[in-house]
Design an enzyme around this catalytic site. Structure first.
Site, short mmCIF file in Angstrom:
data_model
loop_
_atom_site.label_atom_id
_atom_site.label_comp_id
_atom_site.label_asym_id
_atom_site.label_seq_id
_atom_site.Cartn_x
_atom_site.Cartn_y
_atom_site.Cartn_z
CB SER A 182 39.99 37.72 42.94
OG SER A 182 40.86 37.97 42.12
CG HIS A 210 38.52 39.86 46.79
ND1 HIS A 210 37.17 39.85 46.07
CD2 HIS A 210 39.44 39.94 45.76
CE1 HIS A 210 37.26 40.09 45.02
NE2 HIS A 210 38.38 40.00 44.47
CE LYS A 241 36.28 43.55 43.41
NZ LYS A 241 37.39 43.24 42.98
#
Ligand SMILES: *Cc1c(COP(=O)(O)O)cnc(C)c1O
Length: 389
Positions: A182, A210, A241
């Site tokens: 990240s 991610h 996300k």
């Protein structure tokens, strides 16, 4: 007057201040997208993980409104009791189909999915092999599990193999890693990790927080991108996300999911997230299927940005993704640069220890859907001014 037993907190906060490590909460006004209003100032937003620009998308907002009209807001209990609504169940089925696994389970956050899953897979007498750069939620899961934890240097499969060879005599073994780090934006060597997992009879768990929605031909993540999906036993993703909603999920075999629903403590002992939040994630999955140009364009522009930064002589580490660090080393320098960019209208957070190791303070540029070539060129210009000014 006896001392206040909480006095130590003020001393510790002052120590953080002194080292330039004290964090302050900011307030965002209105929606967040590739632009935001922070503490009253309009800024281009390079601090968000809303990679596909879906968090404020009207289709997600509409899906939530519709689901809320049917299902209300709060869910009232753990998903095991009465907390799992229609949208929540539909999302679990859709996620399993999306990921190509037998089943999936939706947690109230990615943090809960990670920490709860690790602790449900191993316990005393077992061993976990964890990448040094793993997300805090994985690390907490390791600690909570009370299994032995062996930490290997980031992405270092030779060191990992050495640790694996020395760890005979444990009953269950788990290798766990982020698929995309990240803070650094580099990809984990999932093929080699799968190889080692097979050789040493380990479970392999990856955190695609991610990667989901961004990497892979159909947006399933880094494992899809690297062609190793069916060699990964436990896949975790987040809905908060790229999917623009809130929550986390685990995808895997039917029995894995059944086990987690029975044994993952944040699933069992915490109220389910609003079912309407699942409706937003369902809408996001439709968009991910129908608009592949979102992820393709994002990764293309990330390449442009990395190239531009390298041409200016910045150190972008090993980034290979939409997360691009600009490593400057010194925490004060990172804060200064971040402040200078802010004066020029760009929000780019400074990342300092303990989030990154000492000497690796950086600016973390998080590229999202709305950052077109023009904005990227403007950011590069601003960085060049900040460096020379
Ligand atoms: C953000 C993040 C999580 C936690 O996900 P949330 O849904 O925000 O709780 C887990 N792992 C990684 C690597 C993350 O960056």
């Amino acid at each position: 007057m006896p001392d206040n037993p909480l006095d130590w907190i003020d001393r510790e906060l002052a120590a953080l201040d002194e080292r330039g490590l004290r964090r302050r909460l900011a307030t965002r006004t209105g929606r967040q997208s590739s632009r935001l209003v922070l503490d009253g100032r309009k800024l281009v937003n390079f601090g968000s993980n809303d990679y596909l620009g879906l968090a404020a998308d009207p289709r997600l907002v509409g899906a939530v409104a519709e689901a809320m009209a049917e299902e209300g807001w709060g869910s009232g209990a753990s998903p095991l009791v009465t907390g799992r609504g229609t949208s929540h169940q539909l999302l679990e089925q859709r996620l399993a189909r999306f990921e190509g696994t037998e089943a999936a389970l939706v947690f109230s956050s990615g943090f809960a999915a990670n920490s709860g899953t690790v602790a449900a897979l191993v316990g005393p007498g077992d061993v976990v092999f964890a990448d040094r750069k793993n997300h805090a939620s994985l690390l907490d899961g390791c600690r909570l599990s009370r299994a032995d934890v062996r930490v290997y240097p980031h992405a270092d499969c030779r060191q990992l193999e050495r640790l694996l060879a020395k760890a005979a005599g444990y009953s269950r073994r788990l290798i766990v890693t982020d698929s995309l780090v990240s803070m650094d934006g580099d990809l984990a060597p999932l093929g080699e990790l799968a190889e080692l997992a097979e050789q040493y009879a380990c479970m392999l768990m990856i955190d695609e927080a991610h990667g989901t929605g961004v990497f892979g031909a159909t947006g399933r993540g880094v494992a899809e991108h690297l062609g190793v999906e069916n060699r990964v036993h436990v896949r975790v993703g987040t809905l908060s996300k790229a999917l623009g909603s809130i929550g986390g999920f685990v995808a895997g075999s039917r029995s894995l999911i059944e086990w987690l629903a029975n044994r993952a403590r944040p699933y069992v002992f915490s109220t389910a997230g609003p079912s309407a939040a699942s409706a937003a994630a369902l809408a996001a999955l439709d968009i991910i299927r129908n608009e592949p140009s979102r992820r393709e364009g994002l990764l293309k522009r990330a390449k442009t940005l990395r190239r531009g930064l390298a041409e200016q002589g910045w150190d972008v580490g090993r980034s290979a993704s939409q997360i691009v660090p600009v490593v400057v080393g010194d925490p004060d320098r990172a804060v200064e640069l971040s402040a200078e960019l802010r004066r020029q209208g760009f929000f780019v957070p400074a990342i300092r220890p303990p989030t990154v190791p000492n000497g690796r303070s950086c600016l973390r540029i998080s590229l999202t859907h709305g950052h077109d070539d023009r904005i990227i060129a403007e950011l590069l210009m601003a960085l060049s001014i900040a460096r020379n000014g």
